[in-house]
Design a protein around this motif. Sequence first.
Motif, PDB file in Angstrom:
ATOM      1  N   SER A 163      -9.512 -19.008  26.894  1.00 57.84           N
ATOM      2  CA  SER A 163     -10.632 -19.279  27.793  1.00 57.84           C
ATOM      3  C   SER A 163     -11.084 -18.074  28.628  1.00 57.84           C
ATOM      4  CB  SER A 163     -10.335 -20.476  28.706  1.00 57.84           C
ATOM      5  OG  SER A 163      -9.475 -20.102  29.748  1.00 57.84           O
ATOM      6  N   HIS A 164     -10.410 -16.937  28.481  1.00 61.73           N
ATOM      7  CA  HIS A 164     -10.847 -15.740  29.208  1.00 61.73           C
ATOM      8  C   HIS A 164     -11.455 -14.733  28.242  1.00 61.73           C
ATOM      9  CE1 HIS A 164      -8.985 -16.450  33.149  1.00 61.73           C
ATOM     10  NE2 HIS A 164      -8.134 -17.175  32.460  1.00 61.73           N
ATOM     11  N   LYS A 165     -12.432 -13.993  28.724  1.00 59.65           N
ATOM     12  CA  LYS A 165     -12.893 -12.848  27.958  1.00 59.65           C
ATOM     13  C   LYS A 165     -11.928 -11.715  28.269  1.00 59.65           C
ATOM     14  CE  LYS A 165     -15.983  -9.998  29.355  1.00 59.65           C
ATOM     15  NZ  LYS A 165     -17.257  -9.501  29.880  1.00 59.65           N
ATOM     16  N   ILE A 166     -11.296 -11.163  27.243  1.00 58.24           N
ATOM     17  CA  ILE A 166     -10.323 -10.118  27.536  1.00 58.24           C
ATOM     18  C   ILE A 166     -10.807  -8.743  27.105  1.00 58.24           C
ATOM     19  CG2 ILE A 166      -8.276 -11.582  27.620  1.00 58.24           C
ATOM     20  CD1 ILE A 166      -7.740 -10.935  24.738  1.00 58.24           C
ATOM     21  N   LEU A 167     -11.933  -8.716  26.367  1.00 58.51           N
ATOM     22  CA  LEU A 167     -12.396  -7.418  25.909  1.00 58.51           C
ATOM     23  C   LEU A 167     -13.838  -7.537  25.467  1.00 58.51           C
ATOM     24  CD1 LEU A 167     -11.411  -4.522  24.921  1.00 58.51           C
ATOM     25  CD2 LEU A 167     -11.106  -5.577  22.704  1.00 58.51           C
ATOM     26  N   ASP A 168     -14.666  -6.572  25.827  1.00 59.42           N
ATOM     27  CA  ASP A 168     -15.987  -6.547  25.188  1.00 59.42           C
ATOM     28  C   ASP A 168     -16.572  -5.152  25.211  1.00 59.42           C
ATOM     29  OD1 ASP A 168     -16.640  -6.450  27.889  1.00 59.42           O
ATOM     30  OD2 ASP A 168     -18.486  -7.596  27.627  1.00 59.42           O
ATOM     31  N   GLY A 169     -17.559  -4.926  24.386  1.00 62.66           N
ATOM     32  CA  GLY A 169     -18.189  -3.616  24.327  1.00 62.66           C
ATOM     33  C   GLY A 169     -18.619  -3.295  22.916  1.00 62.66           C
ATOM     34  N   GLY A 207     -20.499  -9.816  17.769  1.00 61.39           N
ATOM     35  CA  GLY A 207     -19.389 -10.606  17.235  1.00 61.39           C
ATOM     36  C   GLY A 207     -18.608 -11.256  18.355  1.00 61.39           C
ATOM     37  N   LEU A 208     -18.413 -12.542  18.210  1.00 60.90           N
ATOM     38  CA  LEU A 208     -17.611 -13.269  19.189  1.00 60.90           C
ATOM     39  C   LEU A 208     -16.272 -13.556  18.525  1.00 60.90           C
ATOM     40  CD1 LEU A 208     -17.836 -14.482  22.013  1.00 60.90           C
ATOM     41  CD2 LEU A 208     -18.623 -16.591  20.959  1.00 60.90           C
ATOM     42  N   LEU A 209     -15.237 -12.906  19.029  1.00 61.67           N
ATOM     43  CA  LEU A 209     -13.941 -13.020  18.371  1.00 61.67           C
ATOM     44  C   LEU A 209     -12.969 -13.796  19.226  1.00 61.67           C
ATOM     45  CD1 LEU A 209     -13.554  -9.253  17.417  1.00 61.67           C
ATOM     46  CD2 LEU A 209     -14.902 -11.014  16.281  1.00 61.67           C
ATOM     47  N   GLY A 210     -11.958 -14.275  18.584  1.00 59.96           N
ATOM     48  CA  GLY A 210     -10.928 -14.985  19.321  1.00 59.96           C
ATOM     49  C   GLY A 210     -10.168 -15.904  18.406  1.00 59.96           C
ATOM     50  N   PRO A 211      -8.897 -16.130  18.726  1.00 59.35           N
ATOM     51  CA  PRO A 211      -8.113 -17.050  17.901  1.00 59.35           C
ATOM     52  C   PRO A 211      -8.650 -18.478  18.042  1.00 59.35           C
ATOM     53  CG  PRO A 211      -6.839 -16.333  19.810  1.00 59.35           C
ATOM     54  CD  PRO A 211      -8.134 -15.595  19.847  1.00 59.35           C
ATOM     55  N   ASN A 212      -8.157 -19.359  17.177  1.00 62.36           N
ATOM     56  CA  ASN A 212      -8.594 -20.753  17.239  1.00 62.36           C
ATOM     57  C   ASN A 212      -8.288 -21.346  18.604  1.00 62.36           C
ATOM     58  OD1 ASN A 212      -9.567 -20.945  14.618  1.00 62.36           O
ATOM     59  ND2 ASN A 212      -7.503 -21.261  13.810  1.00 62.36           N
ATOM     60  N   ASN A 268      -1.746 -10.782  21.643  1.00 61.40           N
ATOM     61  CA  ASN A 268      -0.318 -10.889  21.926  1.00 61.40           C
ATOM     62  C   ASN A 268       0.002 -10.485  23.361  1.00 61.40           C
ATOM     63  OD1 ASN A 268       0.357 -11.872  19.458  1.00 61.40           O
ATOM     64  ND2 ASN A 268       0.756  -9.848  18.557  1.00 61.40           N
ATOM     65  N   LEU A 269      -0.783  -9.522  23.849  1.00 64.70           N
ATOM     66  CA  LEU A 269      -0.558  -9.039  25.204  1.00 64.70           C
ATOM     67  C   LEU A 269      -0.805 -10.141  26.232  1.00 64.70           C
ATOM     68  CD1 LEU A 269       0.137  -6.048  25.742  1.00 64.70           C
ATOM     69  CD2 LEU A 269      -2.143  -5.822  26.742  1.00 64.70           C
ATOM     70  N   THR A 270      -1.857 -10.910  25.987  1.00 68.06           N
ATOM     71  CA  THR A 270      -2.187 -11.940  26.963  1.00 68.06           C
ATOM     72  C   THR A 270      -1.405 -13.221  26.718  1.00 68.06           C
ATOM     73  OG1 THR A 270      -4.039 -12.536  25.565  1.00 68.06           O
ATOM     74  CG2 THR A 270      -4.517 -11.147  27.463  1.00 68.06           C
ATOM     75  N   ALA A 271      -0.726 -13.279  25.597  1.00 71.27           N
ATOM     76  CA  ALA A 271      -0.015 -14.513  25.258  1.00 71.27           C
ATOM     77  C   ALA A 271       1.193 -14.718  26.177  1.00 71.27           C
ATOM     78  CB  ALA A 271       0.431 -14.472  23.809  1.00 71.27           C
ATOM     79  N   PHE A 309      -7.268  -6.606  17.988  1.00 75.28           N
ATOM     80  CA  PHE A 309      -7.300  -8.053  18.179  1.00 75.28           C
ATOM     81  C   PHE A 309      -5.887  -8.598  18.367  1.00 75.28           C
ATOM     82  CE2 PHE A 309      -7.158 -12.336  16.398  1.00 75.28           C
ATOM     83  CZ  PHE A 309      -8.270 -12.947  16.939  1.00 75.28           C
ATOM     84  N   ILE A 310      -5.016  -8.254  17.427  1.00 80.66           N
ATOM     85  CA  ILE A 310      -3.655  -8.782  17.481  1.00 80.66           C
ATOM     86  C   ILE A 310      -2.934  -8.285  18.727  1.00 80.66           C
ATOM     87  CG2 ILE A 310      -1.403  -8.682  16.338  1.00 80.66           C
ATOM     88  CD1 ILE A 310      -3.038  -8.699  13.663  1.00 80.66           C
ATOM     89  N   GLU A 311      -3.142  -6.980  19.009  1.00 82.88           N
ATOM     90  CA  GLU A 311      -2.470  -6.407  20.170  1.00 82.88           C
ATOM     91  C   GLU A 311      -2.911  -7.108  21.457  1.00 82.88           C
ATOM     92  OE1 GLU A 311      -2.942  -2.150  20.603  1.00 82.88           O
ATOM     93  OE2 GLU A 311      -2.447  -2.361  22.728  1.00 82.88           O
ATOM     94  N   LYS A 312      -4.236  -7.266  21.599  1.00 79.11           N
ATOM     95  CA  LYS A 312      -4.752  -7.855  22.833  1.00 79.11           C
ATOM     96  C   LYS A 312      -4.338  -9.317  22.975  1.00 79.11           C
ATOM     97  CE  LYS A 312      -7.307  -6.399  25.685  1.00 79.11           C
ATOM     98  NZ  LYS A 312      -6.893  -5.834  26.999  1.00 79.11           N
TER      99      LYS A 312
END
Lengths: 301, 414
Positions: free
Chosen positions: A205-211, A31-36, A298-301, A293-296
């Motif tokens: 544009s950054h990958k912030i989490l995977d696994g 799964g490739l996730l991320g906001p718009n 918002n954290l990087t926002a 998802f939301i936490e991550k």
Amino acid sequence: MLSIRNIVKEYAGHRALNDVSLEIESGKIFGLLGPNGAGKTSLIRIINQITAPDSGEVYFNGERLNQSHIEHIGYLPEERGLYKKMEIGEQMIYLARLKGLTRTEATAMLKFWFEKLGMETWWKKKIEELSKGMQQKAQFVATVLHKPDLIILDEPFSGFDPVNADLIKNEILELNKQGATILFSTHRMESVEELCDSIALINKSHKILDGRVKHIRNSYKNETYLLEYTGSKLTFDGAQPFSIVSETEGEDDSHIIKMKLNGSTANDVLQYLLPKTRINMLQEVIPTMNEIFIEKVNLTA
Amino acid sequence: MKKVLLIIQREYITRVRKRAFLVMMFAVPLLIAGMTKLIAYVSKDSDQLSKPQKVKVIDESQLFSGKLKNAKNIIFIPTDEPVEKAKKGLDKDEDLSILVISKDYAHTPVQFLSKKKPSLVLTGEVENQMNEIASTNTMLANHIDTALLNQAKKNKVNVNALEVTDAGTKDADVGTSMGVGVACAILIYMSLFIYGAQVMRGVIEEKTSRIIEVIISSVKPFQLMLGKIIGVGLVGLTQFSAWIILSIIATKIGGQHATGGMAQFLVTLQNLPFGYILFCFLFYFITGYLLYSALFAAVGSAVDSETETQQFMFPITMPLLFTYLLSVTVLFRAPDSPLAVWLSMIPFTAPIAMMIRVPFGGVPDWQLFLSMGMMVIGFLFTTYVAARIYRVGVLMYGKKASFKELAKWFFYKE
């Protein structure tokens, strides 16, 4: 199956992907996730060789990605579309032939899929004569007609009614069972937990989490537990081995406490509470992908 | 390459199968044939008088009345009625007219009275006969032997325009060359527009229906653009071939019945170097089409709907329109003028300008080769530019493109 290494892609001063690396295992659902606007579509377009990265490489089964891999990839874009005035049967065969199938192979595969999804009568129909959901179904068939090893689905469930969404979901799972690797991008988190083995989260544009989904969720456990007990409402004096996050009243005299354990264990909690009340349940809260998802993000926002 | 062929095949078949294509294929030659028939009919009709015309002759000079000879559909009736009484008869009969010749016919004009405007044929015939009679009278009055004079008048000199070329002298049918030149220019002009616009519409269709992303994940944008351009071009060539074959059949059938000017035209048409003109026409159609359709494709890729194409279409169509207008007004009268030569060298204007010049046959070989070379360079150049814009444009949605934007796309990396 797919190894994406240090991809950078820039559009006219705006960086769509910044040093993104991913490993997609063969036979898994990824799964490739991320906001718009995070860069998901840019990454998908690079994998499909619609655009090329500014730097970085993509490897397909160990080989540097090239034109010969196109035949092994099936792509369902988020923006669906087919030739409106072309007959479906002819159109599907044309698309499959562009992917390297012969006319006979394409016709045989198409018969198989049309029968499977109850679309036999559509052969001579034009796309503009179909409803939106039917068009989506046709497009799904076009995506998988050439038996791709890697199926890339961009928001596959948008536009389907629940019945067809379920149908398509089962088809995806079946294709996966037969060995196809699935990469899909979505913001529908329920489907991620249900379907995906692994995910990557891209934001700005950054990958912030995977696994792996299980690992990620477990690693986001933060000693939060849910307790339900029956009886008169307890009062705490501060000596209890947990801190209270929230308290709610349940039905039939029951009470629910969301608590955080500060270094203590579940055993400590039980030990402390057993003499005081009747415990119905003590359960660790594993965060949902949605929460992560939301936490991550918002954290990087 | 296999994929380009597939794309060509699809583009070609979907278009040729359309009803509009078949209709065009038969309608255009029929329309042309119908129009030539109509023109022939109309001109033939005005040639002759459809009904017998009676002309009452009131001749006060007494010199003409007996000598006017009845011609086809013209009957002369000598009468002594006074003019006023004869005039009343005009109301009753439309095909009646009165010729009033006064005593001093040389100085007071002869009157021709009728209810409706008399046809030129009628008045012309009357005038001719009267002049003949009058000059015979004058000669007789001066004792000149009219029989001898008539004999002498039989000598007739025809001026036949001959053009000196390397191949010897040949008939210089300037009119036919002009006609063919202008027809070629119009045909090239229209077909560049029609088929260029078809390419553009095809690109817009793929973009707005969003199928572009599916296709582009299978083939390179350049392959798709090339396949579309060639496919539509083949449709154009099919259309032309059909028209040429149908018109040859039509002229073969119609030619047997052709009379007068039409027959003469057909004869001079056969004197033209048909193969040479056809070769040039096909060459300039193909290269001109490749040149312009690439630009049309780039425009199509830059917009989200056909209505947005205006601002880009203008600079593209300007050189075409400009040459076309010049061609049909000025160039065909001076096919070897410096302006015509220059315009036939510039790839953007050459297809039309050169096709005006070619039927006249005076284009030096070096000019033709230079122009053709320029055409090839020209279309390779526009295709290169267009492909770079196209590959970015087709994936851009909802962005209002400007020329600045297009320039940016051109410099984008892969």
